[in-house]
Design an enzyme around this catalytic site. Structure first.
Site, PDB file in Angstrom:
ATOM      1  CD  GLN A  49      -2.761  -1.144   2.533  1.00 20.61           C
ATOM      2  OE1 GLN A  49      -2.730  -2.126   3.242  1.00 20.61           O
ATOM      3  NE2 GLN A  49      -3.489  -0.080   2.831  1.00 20.61           N
ATOM      4  NE  ARG A  57     -13.470   0.000   4.752  1.00 25.04           N
ATOM      5  CZ  ARG A  57     -14.021  -0.483   3.660  1.00 25.04           C
ATOM      6  NH1 ARG A  57     -13.937  -1.766   3.402  1.00 25.04           N
ATOM      7  NH2 ARG A  57     -14.659   0.289   2.820  1.00 25.04           N
ATOM      8  CB  CYS A  58      -9.551   2.562  11.870  1.00 25.23           C
ATOM      9  SG  CYS A  58      -8.102   2.363  12.905  1.00 25.23           S
ATOM     10  CD  GLU A 116      -9.103   3.939   6.897  1.00 28.42           C
ATOM     11  OE1 GLU A 116      -8.925   4.931   7.599  1.00 28.42           O
ATOM     12  OE2 GLU A 116      -8.194   3.236   6.459  1.00 28.42           O
TER      13      GLU A 116
END
Length: 803
Positions: free
Chosen positions: A237, A384-385, A757
């Protein structure tokens, strides 16, 4: 070819720019099976790597015997830490300032740690050879509880740090202590509690979970010994940061290192860090002079790549008797596993956890986070935060619920009473964050009206009064504020590199365009949404704008995609690069129309002379002029690069409500209704936002209702396959109702805040809020996740409510 369009409205529709729910450009290749993932990469002479992993969680390596493995036909090499030592590659730096063993150096620290690698002609031979490597261990006491790890007589887990009293984030208080980080004003917070009329406290455990992307981690490394160049295809990523780290580790000049992140099958923070498998494949390619592929299997992915959460939190709230919050205190013990490999900004070892005052106007607050080593896999990523925001939101929302329960107030009432008011923005929190914009009261009213909240409460009261009701009804309500868009370089960096991001746009002579980005999509549809921003800014149809990411040899340097930073940071870079081009294009149009540029107006896709709509030049005509005959003294061409360093974070928010029905006989829970209102500022593609929210809600549902990574006393992970680890399918996933308000960020060029998110951050405490609410009339104030049927049934039985 589309028919010519004339009106501004029609031309705007044809652009399919910001606000259009146009179809995703990248889906054409994905739905036809034409995506190009790391495991699709095949190179001439390519070898395959597999990893020998530790079966125990803590022990010394007494002996490694490679002979049987090396005797297998097709095996080229078996490497251990001793083989990497001469190259000084047996340990590597982590993104958190710690070091981690590439291959276990005399000792293993967690089950499934990398001990040796095998390089062979194909994956099957490599797997056979892994089984043939003999490793003898001397087992040591295993420490899995972070509180036990801090006891005076706890075993020393990191012997490589023996005698070191200073870590990357300050003083170390104990041999298994990593850091203690605090934020806020402790004196002011203590004073608020000393004077409080009402106090509540609660211990909360946010369990260890795993992002579990559909595509596991892997890479193909290819070193050219003639040119001295290294090319690595990798599931990352953050490919540019990987290039920098690889150069630092290997000594190969960064200009001769090329990192390519092709299509990526989900990341969710799991693919930010640098794993031993990547380093070993690169070393193997350098040593053997041939391309080497490594792709992990599912068990390896869940067992050894970066986990999330594992926060043990103690929260306290001080308040007046009528429910006005006056103070917040939080103490956290964070289980970081064997190495501190969190992917957080350097200055914030606990990420952005200090957003834990949430959506509320709390005058005094203090938070302290203590990082601890245990015999578990390292990680601590933002599943996902945005850097521990999920943990922070979970804490404050649970604590506000508990305060409401103690005071006998409704959940909505106490939130409305303590919200930051619209007129208070920009608002500086007790932790120092400057919230950019928000309108929480309007959003809450919209949700309560939409679900007919009074009617739901009336129905719940009726059911509670009926001893024969087959179900318990719970209503969860959460009002969250996120902090995303990391970040301002003055506050955020990774290994010293500021967290800016970048965009390079080139307009071709015929009016189409290409944009190259420092980010990388892991499924968020960057090719579509980035093109839509350019379409609106420059009047070029999004269909003819190509977006490229992930290749460090062509894209400008960027910090990658995670923490909902792509639109807040890279999206802003796009807008700013577009505006540089727009400014030059305006000068060219003025030259073409023989007027002063101040006499021109911009309309959708063209510059027109003020007061005379018949005189105009489209962006396509301007592009041709830029390459054909630029104005005298002007450099030909039409392109720009912009590196955007945001002045502040952005603060999206949302209001979520959930209704659950719990079967009193089985403990099974039905999510009857879930209403999610999000405010992510300016909406670029509503359809894609909807998809992002559905995905985040579904992952939140998974975490709250089923995901966990339990260990036995010996440190064995009990649940590292998809037979055990809960990934909801269409069958289990509830129906989602979505809504939105729009409160643009005042400091962002297009007002966008980021959205991917938020649904994950907001939904998890909402599920818990609903589950606890179902038992609230029985005195329950909190119940730890996951809320699976067995755990819920045990609660029913303990309270005499099971049928």
């Amino acid at each position: 070819m589309n028919a010519p369009v004339q009106t501004a409205e029609a031309r705007e529709i044809a652009l399919a720019g910001m606000g259009a729910s146009r179809l995703r450009k990248e889906d054409a290749r994905f739905i036809q099976g034409k995506g190009n993932y790391v495991d699709d990469i095949k190179m001439a002479g390519m070898l395959h790597m597999d990893i020998v992993r530790s079966p125990i969680a803590h022990g010394r390596i007494v002996r490694i015997n490679k002979e049987a493995a090396l005797a297998i036909p097709g095996v080229h090499a078996v490497l251990t830490a001793d083989d990497l030592k001469p190259l000084k590659l047996h340990w590597m730096p982590t993104l958190a300032g710690d070091v981690a063993a590439v291959l276990a150096d005399e000792k293993v620290h967690f089950q499934m740690q990398e001990v040796a690698i095998v390089i062979a002609d194909d994956r099957y031979i490599a797997a056979d050879a892994v089984e043939a490597v003999e490793v003898e261990y001397e087992e040591l006491p295993v420490v899995l509880d972070p509180y036990a790890a801090l006891l005076p007589d706890a075993p020393v887990l990191r012997e490589d740090l023996a005698g070191k009293t200073e870590g990357a984030h300050g003083k170390r208080e104990h041999h298994n202590h990593i850091f203690t980080w605090d934020a806020g004003d402790k004196v002011a917070a203590d004073a608020a509690f000393d004077n409080a009329e009402v106090k509540v406290s609660q211990h909360l455990y946010y369990p260890r979970v795993h992002p579990c992307p559909l595509e596991t981690c892997g890479c193909v490394a290819s070193f050219d010994p003639v040119q001295g160049e290294l090319t690595t295809y990798i599931t990352s990523q953050a490919p540019h940061v990987v290039r920098t780290v690889v150069s630092m580790l290997s000594g190969i000049p960064e200009s001769k290192v090329r990192i390519v992140s092709p299509d990526i099958g989900g990341g969710f923070g799991n693919k930010v860090g640098i794993y031993p498998g990547y380093v070993c494949a690169i070393v193997s390619s350098i040593v053997l002079g041939r391309p080497v592929k490594w792709v992990e299997d599912r068990i390896e992915n869940i067992s050894s790549t970066a986990f999330a959460r594992d926060y043990h939190m103690d929260g306290e709230i001080a308040a007046t008797a009528d429910g006005k919050i006056t103070g917040l205190r939080v103490n956290v013990v964070a289980d970081h596993g064997a190495f501190d490999a969190c992917a957080d900004p350097t200055k914030f070892p606990a990420g952005l956890f200090h957003i834990c005052s949430g959506s509320y106007d709390i005058p005094a607050a203090y938070a302290s986070v203590k990082g601890v080593y245990t015999n578990k896999a390292p990680g601590g990523v933002a599943y996902r935060c945005s850097f521990r925001v999920t943990e922070a939101v979970y804490l404050v929302e649970r604590m506000v619920d508990i305060l409401a329960q103690k005071l006998g107030m409704d959940k909505a009432e106490i939130r409305e009473k303590n919200f930051i008011k619209k007129e208070q923005f920009p608002y500086t929190s007790a932790f120092g964050f400057e919230y950019d914009s928000g309108d929480y009261h309007t959003a809450l009213k919209k949700v309560l009206d939409a679900v007919d909240y009074p009617a739901l409460r009336a129905e719940q009261a009726t059911k509670r009064a009926d001893p024969n009701s087959p179900t318990l009804m719970g209503i969860g309500l959460v009002t969250f504020t996120e902090v995303v868009g990391a970040g301002p370089s003055k506050m955020c960096d990774i290994l010293g590199v500021g967290m800016f991001d970048s965009c390079e746009i080139r307009i071709h002579p015929t009016g189409s365009a290409i944009a190259r980005m420092g980010t990388i999509s892991t499924g968020q549809a960057h090719e579509t949404t980035y093109a839509q921003i350019i379409a609106t800014e420059l009047g070029i149809p999004s269909e003819v704008i190509q977006v490229e990411e992930g290749d460090t040899s062509t894209a400008p340097y960027g910090l990658g995609t995670y923490g909902s930073r792509s639109t807040p940071v890279a999206g802003a870079a796009i807008a700013m690069a577009s505006r540089k081009i727009h400014a030059k294009a305006k000068k060219i149009a003025a030259f073409m129309l023989e007027v002063n540029e101040n006499d021109l107006d911009w309309e959708v896709d063209r510059f027109k002379v003020k007061g005379d709509d018949s005189k105009f030049k489209t962006m396509t005509e301007v592009a041709w002029q830029a390459y054909h005959q630029a104005p005298p003294g002007m450099e030909p061409g039409l392109e720009a690069v912009h590196y955007y360093d945001p002045p502040n974070f952005t603060f999206p928010f949302g209001i979520y409500l959930c209704v659950v029905d719990i079967d009193r006989a089985t403990g099974e829970t039905k999510i009857r209704r879930f209403y999610a209102l999000d405010d992510c500022g300016t909406r670029i593609n509503p359809m894609i936002i909807e998809g992002q929210i559905h995905g985040g809600l579904t992952e939140g549902f998974a975490v709250a209702m089923g995901q966990q990574m339990p260990f036995d006393a010996q440190g064995n992970l009990l649940g590292n396959t998809l037979m055990d680890y809960f990934l909801p399918t269409f069958v289990e996933t509830p129906h989602w109702e979505t809504d939105h308000t729009v409160t643009p960020s005042p400091h962002h060029p297009i007002g966008a805040k980021g959205v991917a998110e938020s649904p994950h951050v907001g939904s998890i405490p909402t599920f818990t809020s609903a589950m606890v609410d179902a038992f609230a009339h029985l005195g329950m104030t909190h119940m730890d996740m996951p809320h699976n049927a067995f755990r819920v049934w045990k609660e029913l039985k303990a309270r005499g409510m099971n049928l």
